[in-house]
Write a protein that holds these residues in place. Structure first.
Motif, PDB file in Angstrom:
ATOM      1  N   LEU A  92     -19.370 -51.542  17.981  1.00  0.00           N
ATOM      2  CA  LEU A  92     -18.447 -52.454  18.646  1.00  0.00           C
ATOM      3  C   LEU A  92     -17.050 -52.385  18.027  1.00  0.00           C
ATOM      4  CD1 LEU A  92     -20.769 -55.575  19.058  1.00  0.00           C
ATOM      5  CD2 LEU A  92     -19.911 -54.098  20.884  1.00  0.00           C
ATOM      6  N   LEU A  93     -16.988 -52.264  16.714  1.00  0.00           N
ATOM      7  CA  LEU A  93     -15.691 -52.202  16.053  1.00  0.00           C
ATOM      8  C   LEU A  93     -14.926 -50.942  16.439  1.00  0.00           C
ATOM      9  CD1 LEU A  93     -16.638 -53.485  12.475  1.00  0.00           C
ATOM     10  CD2 LEU A  93     -15.394 -54.726  14.243  1.00  0.00           C
ATOM     11  N   ASN A  94     -15.666 -49.874  16.736  1.00  0.00           N
ATOM     12  CA  ASN A  94     -15.034 -48.606  17.121  1.00  0.00           C
ATOM     13  C   ASN A  94     -14.713 -48.514  18.608  1.00  0.00           C
ATOM     14  OD1 ASN A  94     -14.894 -47.184  14.597  1.00  0.00           O
ATOM     15  ND2 ASN A  94     -17.102 -46.955  14.665  1.00  0.00           N
ATOM     16  N   SER A  95     -15.446 -49.266  19.438  1.00  0.00           N
ATOM     17  CA  SER A  95     -15.305 -49.095  20.888  1.00  0.00           C
ATOM     18  C   SER A  95     -14.629 -50.262  21.599  1.00  0.00           C
ATOM     19  CB  SER A  95     -16.692 -48.870  21.514  1.00  0.00           C
ATOM     20  OG  SER A  95     -17.515 -50.017  21.321  1.00  0.00           O
ATOM     21  N   ASP A  96     -14.616 -51.446  20.971  1.00  0.00           N
ATOM     22  CA  ASP A  96     -14.091 -52.645  21.631  1.00  0.00           C
ATOM     23  C   ASP A  96     -12.912 -53.169  20.816  1.00  0.00           C
ATOM     24  OD1 ASP A  96     -13.619 -55.217  22.662  1.00  0.00           O
ATOM     25  OD2 ASP A  96     -15.727 -55.508  23.193  1.00  0.00           O
ATOM     26  N   ARG A  97     -11.698 -52.832  21.252  1.00  0.00           N
ATOM     27  CA  ARG A  97     -10.503 -53.181  20.483  1.00  0.00           C
ATOM     28  C   ARG A  97     -10.337 -54.693  20.344  1.00  0.00           C
ATOM     29  NH1 ARG A  97      -5.425 -50.972  19.304  1.00  0.00           N
ATOM     30  NH2 ARG A  97      -4.346 -52.501  18.001  1.00  0.00           N
ATOM     31  N   ALA A  98     -10.555 -55.424  21.434  1.00  0.00           N
ATOM     32  CA  ALA A  98     -10.392 -56.876  21.394  1.00  0.00           C
ATOM     33  C   ALA A  98     -11.390 -57.503  20.423  1.00  0.00           C
ATOM     34  CB  ALA A  98     -10.560 -57.469  22.789  1.00  0.00           C
TER      35      ALA A  98
END
Length: 221
Positions: free
Chosen positions: A110-116
Motif C-alpha cells: 500500500l505504501l508503494n502503490s497508494d500515494r494518498a
C-alpha cells in the motif's frame, strides 16, 4: 436523543481511512484487553479506528513504564516495517476499541502503490515523532503540576476540531502517576487542586472532564 454532530473535514481526515480493496482485518477489544504483548511477533501494522490504546514496556527487573497513549486515527506497531521482529512494547485497550490490522507485506504494498494512503501514514508518524520530542522536553523541564495538566489535556484531545468530548478515558491516578513520572499522592493533590479551581470536573457517570481553562497551567511561567 439529538443526532450526533458531523465531523469537520479536519477531524474526519485524521480518523477516517478507506479500507475497501485493502487486505485488512477489523478486530474489537473491550476495556483492558491485550491487543498485543511485549515480545510478540511483529507481523502487522495496526490502525486505531475507535478507542484509546496504552503502550507500555516492562524492564527485565519487572518494572512497567507507560510510553504512550494513542487514540483513534493513529497507527501503531509500524516497527515491523523497519525489520523489527518482535513487539518492543505491549498495547492495551483503555476503552472499547476497534482496530484494523494490516499485514506487513500488505502495508508495504500500500505504501508503494497508494500515494494518498502513504501520505496519511507518514503524516501520522511525523506527528508521533513530534509528540515524543514534546513529551521528553515536558519530562525534563516542567514541574509535576504542568506535566499532569498537559497529560490531561492530551487525553481529552484538546485542540482537535470538534473532538467528541472533553472527558478522559478511564485512567486511574496510579496510571497517571506512571505516565508523568511521579507518585499517586502528588497526582491526587494536583487533581484536587484543579477541581477546586474549576479546571476539571468529576462526574460519577462520565468520570473526569477537562475544561479548556486547564491550558493556563501549561502556559504559565
Amino acid at each position: 436523543m439529538a443526532p450526533p454532530k458531523k465531523k469537520s473535514a479536519a477531524t474526519a481526515g485524521r480518523t477516517a481511512l478507506s479500507w475497501p480493496g485493502k487486505r485488512a482485518n477489523r478486530h474489537r477489544y473491550p476495556l483492558n484487553a491485550s491487543i498485543f504483548a511485549q515480545g510478540d511477533p511483529a507481523a502487522s501494522v495496526l490502525f486505531i479506528e475507535r478507542g484509546v490504546v496504552r503502550l507500555s514496556v516492562v524492564s527485565h527487573a519487572g518494572k512497567e513504564a507507560i510510553v504512550g497513549m494513542l487514540d483513534s486515527g493513529h497507527f501503531l506497531g509500524e516497527g515491523c516495517l523497519a525489520g523489527q521482529p518482535r513487539r518492543m512494547a505491549a498495547a492495551t485497550a483503555m476503552s472499547d476499541c476497534t482496530i484494523i490490522s494490516i499485514s506487513k507485506d500488505e502495508m508495504a504494498r500500500l505504501l508503494n502503490s497508494d500515494r494518498a494512503f502513504a501520505d496519511r501514514v507518514f503524516k501520522d508518524l511525523l506527528s508521533r515523532n513530534i509528540r515524543l520530542e514534546e513529551d521528553l522536553i515536558d519530562q525534563l523541564f516542567n514541574s509535576t503540576e504542568k506535566r499532569l495538566a498537559r497529560t490531561l489535556l492530551l487525553l481529552a484531545r484538546f485542540g482537535e476540531p470538534e473532538a467528541p468530548h472533553r472527558a478522559l478515558p478511564k485512567v486511574s491516578q496510579e496510571l497517571l502517576a506512571e505516565m508523568i513520572g511521579t507518585t499517586r499522592t502528588r497526582v491526587n493533590f494536583f487533581m484536587n487542586k484543579f477541581r477546586k479551581l474549576g479546571l476539571i470536573e468529576y462526574d460519577l457517570h462520565d468520570g473526569v472532564k477537562v475544561n479548556n481553562s486547564l491550558l493556563g497551567v501549561v502556559l504559565r511561567d
